[in-house]
Design an enzyme around this catalytic site. Structure first.
Site, PDB file in Angstrom:
ATOM      1  CE  LYS A 111      -3.261   2.673   2.632  1.00 28.40           C
ATOM      2  NZ  LYS A 111      -3.124   3.272   3.953  1.00 28.40           N
ATOM      3  N   GLY A 172      -7.578   9.398  10.316  1.00 29.38           N
ATOM      4  CA  GLY A 172      -7.791   9.470  11.754  1.00 29.38           C
ATOM      5  C   GLY A 172      -8.801  10.498  12.207  1.00 29.38           C
ATOM      6  CB  ALA A 198      -8.086   8.012   5.351  1.00 34.69           C
ATOM      7  N   GLY A 199     -10.783   8.215   7.162  1.00 32.56           N
ATOM      8  CA  GLY A 199     -11.911   9.094   7.433  1.00 32.56           C
ATOM      9  C   GLY A 199     -13.133   8.436   8.026  1.00 32.56           C
ATOM     10  CG  ASN A 220      -5.320   1.460  12.478  1.00 32.15           C
ATOM     11  OD1 ASN A 220      -4.133   1.691  12.422  1.00 32.15           O
ATOM     12  ND2 ASN A 220      -5.824   0.850  13.550  1.00 32.15           N
ATOM     13  CB  THR A 221      -8.245   5.912  13.651  1.00 34.76           C
ATOM     14  OG1 THR A 221      -6.907   6.074  13.170  1.00 34.76           O
ATOM     15  CG2 THR A 221      -8.433   6.762  14.891  1.00 34.76           C
TER      16      THR A 221
END
Length: 270
Positions: A111, A172, A198-199, A220-221
């Site tokens: 990635k 994040g 993301a987001g 992830n976050t």
């Protein structure tokens, strides 16, 4: 149950990346968990098959004297997706991918992310394009983090990236899908898998991404920083599956005015 499995996800509706089929459309990261045990529990609950790892921040063999993530996320069970998080130059990103290939015995799937700003963590698209060209020529299967610009996404596909991964909002941030029509345009024009990266902040965000037609979501976050990460991983798994089924089913058209759900003909007492 067999009909739902075939239509809504699983073996009858695989996610195919670089020629390999996956039953799960939820990809997860490994950062921000309190320990490796929580990481393993969340990944297992998510049902993920592809797990991304920040090579610059995570020990996968660089330091033999320290615990390795691969002890709890074994490569014989998961597809490890090395990423270039923390790289701000083409050179750093390319070097990191080559290190990952060495550490993982010739591993090709990576990635790519080349960041442009430490505050927003937005991608430097110029550097991303350059790094993608180098890595593709070098034999890597490149999944690429980019902004939500449909033109850039198409260019990355043309370079030879095996998947395009537009951000939904800053990494994040948990802000959700900020520009759904940009994501939709990328999906409509793509011939390779499109995965939101993301987001995402909660399960409804993941469902929206899938309803737009995205092939998957990487997060992830949203899981790691939840009050109960393992429970959130379960919620995200279900949201991805529900969103995919909704996309395949085809939503009803939006209407400005009401439309009665019961027929007017043949009413009693008429």
């Amino acid at each position: 149950m067999e009909i739902v499995h075939a239509i809504g996800g699983g073996q009858g509706d695989p996610l195919v990346i670089a020629g390999k089929a996956y039953t799960s459309r939820l990809l997860v990261g490994t950062g921000k968990y309190k320990d490796l045990a929580e990481t393993r529990a969340a990944v297992e609950m998510a049902g993920a098959e592809i797990v991304t790892v920040a090579i610059r921040r995570t020990n996968i063999g660089q330091d033999p004297g320290q615990p390795s993530l691969l002890d709890v996320i074994p490569p014989d069970r998961y597809t490890i997706l090395p990423n270039t998080a923390g790289c701000y130059t083409v050179e750093d990103a390319v070097r990191t991918c080559r290190l990952a290939r060495e550490l993982l015995g010739g591993h090709r799937l990576v990635k790519l992310e080349v960041l442009g700003d430490p505050t927003t963590l937005f991608p430097d698209v110029t550097a991303t394009l350059e790094a993608a060209e180098i890595l593709v020529r070098d034999g890597f299967d490149v999944m690429v983090y980019t902004n939500d610009d449909p033109i850039i996404a198409k260019r990355l596909e043309e370079i030879g990236c095996v998947a395009v991964m537009p951000l939904a909002a800053p990494i994040g941030s948990g802000l959700g899908i900020r520009n759904p029509y940009n994501i939709l345009t990328i999906v409509e024009n793509a011939k390779v898998p499109v995965l939101v990266d993301a987001g995402v902040g909660t399960a409804s965000d993941a469902a929206v991404a899938m309803e737009l037609g995205c092939d998957g979501v990487l997060m992830n976050t949203a899981i790691a920083e939840a009050k109960n990460p393992v429970l959130m991983a379960s919620a995200m798994k279900k949201a991805i599956e529900a969103g995919r089924e909704a996309f395949l089913a085809g939503r009803m058209p939006r209407r400005r005015f009401a439309s009665a759900s019961s027929p007017l003909a043949g009413l009693f007492f008429d």
